[in-house]
Motif scaffolding. Structure first.
Motif, PDB file in Angstrom:
ATOM      1  N   TYR A 181       0.829  -1.213   0.000  1.00 27.32           N
ATOM      2  CA  TYR A 181       0.000   0.000   0.000  1.00 27.32           C
ATOM      3  C   TYR A 181       0.858   1.256   0.000  1.00 27.32           C
ATOM      4  O   TYR A 181       0.423   2.316  -0.411  1.00 27.32           O
ATOM      5  CB  TYR A 181      -0.944  -0.021   1.214  1.00 27.32           C
ATOM      6  N   LEU A 215      -8.079  -3.919  -4.144  1.00 30.12           N
ATOM      7  CA  LEU A 215      -7.387  -3.464  -2.936  1.00 30.12           C
ATOM      8  C   LEU A 215      -7.541  -4.602  -1.936  1.00 30.12           C
ATOM      9  O   LEU A 215      -8.567  -4.724  -1.257  1.00 30.12           O
ATOM     10  CB  LEU A 215      -8.013  -2.162  -2.420  1.00 30.12           C
ATOM     11  N   VAL A 220      -1.996  -4.077  -2.848  1.00 30.86           N
ATOM     12  CA  VAL A 220      -2.776  -3.527  -3.960  1.00 30.86           C
ATOM     13  C   VAL A 220      -2.477  -4.446  -5.142  1.00 30.86           C
ATOM     14  O   VAL A 220      -1.323  -4.601  -5.536  1.00 30.86           O
ATOM     15  CB  VAL A 220      -2.326  -2.085  -4.282  1.00 30.86           C
TER      16      VAL A 220
END
Lengths: 286, 236
Positions: A181, A215, A220
């Protein structure tokens, strides 16, 4: 005396002499077919692909043998009407006695005509997966990816679902690549696009696509769709995945391990609550 | 560098070195180029080596026999024709043997290859993809890296057409070399979907030599085809 015995009728009007003449003719045709095959292989091997050569040789051999049998038949002095009756009866008997063989033969003819696969194709037929080595009239030979010889009856192939991995000239494959992330997804996409542009066998059209897909819990997830020529797609797939991993890491894009953030509640004194009994007493619960 | 050499020899140009050195009864072929090197042992120490540009569909490995030009769109009115020039990447072939009986020893290039698909995955063609600008006259090129396609496009359709693709069957390519490396081609457009391309056995300039081709050294039972029918469109 010996010549007289040759004149003895063995089957109907057919004498032993006729049988010998027929046998010699067929044998001669088979020998000629073999010699022609060797000659063809020697003289054309540098101009014809091996698979085309096998096909060509078989057709020519079959034609020579059929011609030999045709030329030898007059020695029997055959009555065609009798032939039809005998042949029809024999045909029925053979058909009943060998239904599976006839079924395999018919399936083989349909496979050859329909051509859902050809020698050299990578296929999956039922539980067998591998490369087609040869399509015969009664069976098909598959070499599995482990190099094992498998003979599959054509009837089974005809009624099975055939997956041919190289029937189309191009095919698509995909990767899911998770980045942390903290990492910049736009930068990661740019790096991956650069690699795809540089690889010769990642097709320009249809264009590859790279996008943020999900997500997820720990990352991700980027999705990468790539089209490649069917003949080389597997090598492209294996090369590109590692190349992407190395390039992303070199540019500081982190590919995270699965992780979970655990937040401990703190009591009034500022120390983390610890509940060794698991009964909620540490949190003041009864 | 393009030409015929007698073993032993060494030739250098544009950062490329090609040599054959004799060692006893055999010889050693060496190629040093920016995108790779190659060494091969030859079982002879006499003979001729041909070096010339070849059909650019061999690298990094042969997956197709089609060459696709994707260029700046050209619009043509019905019945008109236009000559244009485009650059294409050159692959250099090294052959050994005599003019009528030769074999390919090596293919290399200074250009990075890229492939594409013309048509559908089911019935289309994998193509060597060439993305290029359109020029009115032959642009300046480095003959070891780029050649020039002299293409005449004729619009035989009833409507105006925009053409931005030309696909050629590499088995029929005739490449000439001299001051430049060149191919002369024709494209007749029948509609927005269908066109026919062919390559002429004609040098665009006087004094150019025809290159030996890789295609005849391959084992092919089916004879060469002429011309190629583009059935999946002439535009984007």
């Amino acid at each position: 005396m010996a010549f007289e015995s040759l004149r003895i009728e063995v089957i109907g009007n057919v004498t032993l002499f006729d049988l010998i003449v027929f046998g010699i003719s067929v044998l001669a045709a088979a020998v000629i077919a073999k010699v022609v095959a060797i000659y063809l292989k020697k003289s054309l091997s540098d101009r014809v692909q091996p698979k085309e050569m096998d096909f060509l040789v078989r057709i020519i051999q079959a034609a020579i043998i059929i011609l030999g049998v045709y030329l030898a038949l007059p020695s029997f002095d055959i009555n065609l009407a009798d032939m039809l009756v005998v042949g029809g009866t024999m045909g029925l008997v053979i058909a009943f006695a060998s239904q599976r063989i006839v079924s395999n033969f018919g399936s083989g003819l349909f496979l050859i005509a329909e051509r859902p696969m050809k020698p050299g194709d990578s296929v999956n037929i039922g539980t067998v997966s591998g490369t087609v080595e040869e399509i015969r009239v009664l069976s098909t030979i598959i070499k599995t990816h482990e190099g094992v010889y498998v003979r599959v009856p054509n009837e089974k192939i005809f009624t099975s679902e055939i997956t041919n991995y190289v029937a189309n000239v191009a095919r698509r494959f995909e990767y899911t690549i998770g980045i942390s992330y903290r990492s910049d997804a736009a930068k990661a996409i740019r790096i991956i696009r650069g690699l795809l542009d540089d690889h010769p066998f990642v097709l320009r059209h249809p264009a590859p696509s790279v996008f943020v897909d999900t997500l997820a819990d720990s990352s991700v997830n980027l999705r990468v769709f790539i089209w490649a020529p069917s003949r080389v797609w597997w090598s492209v797939r294996t090369e590109m995945l590692w190349a992407i991993k190395v390039a992303l890491e070199a540019e500081g894009v982190e590919i995270p391990f699965p992780q979970r953030v655990i937040t401990f509640a703190r009591d009034n004194e500022g120390s983390p609550c610890y509940d060794p009994q698991g009964d909620g007493a540490a949190h003041g619960r009864p | 560098m393009f030409g015929i050499y007698k073993i032993p020899f060494q030739t250098d140009a544009a950062g490329i070195t090609v040599s054959v050195e004799c060692e006893g009864e055999t010889s050693t072929y060496r190629r040093i180029a920016p995108l790779g090197t190659l060494t091969k042992r030859l079982g002879y120490r006499e003979g001729r080596v041909f070096i010339n540009p070849v059909e650019p569909v061999n690298l990094p490995s042969e997956v197709t026999g089609m060459l696709e030009f994707h260029f700046t769109p050209v619009t043509l009115r019905p019945g008109s024709s236009i000559p244009i020039c485009m650059k294409f990447p050159v692959e250099i072939g090294v052959f050994v043997g005599a003019a009528e009986n030769y074999t390919l020893l090596d293919v290399f290039s200074l250009a990075r290859p890229k492939y594409s698909l013309y048509g559908t995955p089911e019935k289309g063609f994998i193509t060597r993809h060439v993305e290029c600008e359109v020029y009115e006259y032959a642009p300046p090129t480095n003959p070891f890296e780029e050649g020039v396609l002299f293409l005449t496009i004729k619009n035989s359709a009833r409507d105006w057409v925009e053409v931005s693709r030309a696909v050629f069957d590499a088995s029929m390519l005739r490449i000439f070399h001299g001051r430049i490396v060149a191919i002369t081609g024709e494209m007749e457009v029948y509609s927005r979907l269908v066109a026919e391309t062919s390559v002429l056995d004609l040098p665009p300039e006087d004094g150019m030599k025809q290159s030996l081709r890789v295609f005849p050294t391959k084992r092919m039972l089916i004879p060469e085809k002429q011309p190629f029918m583009m059935e999946y469109g002439v535009g984007d």
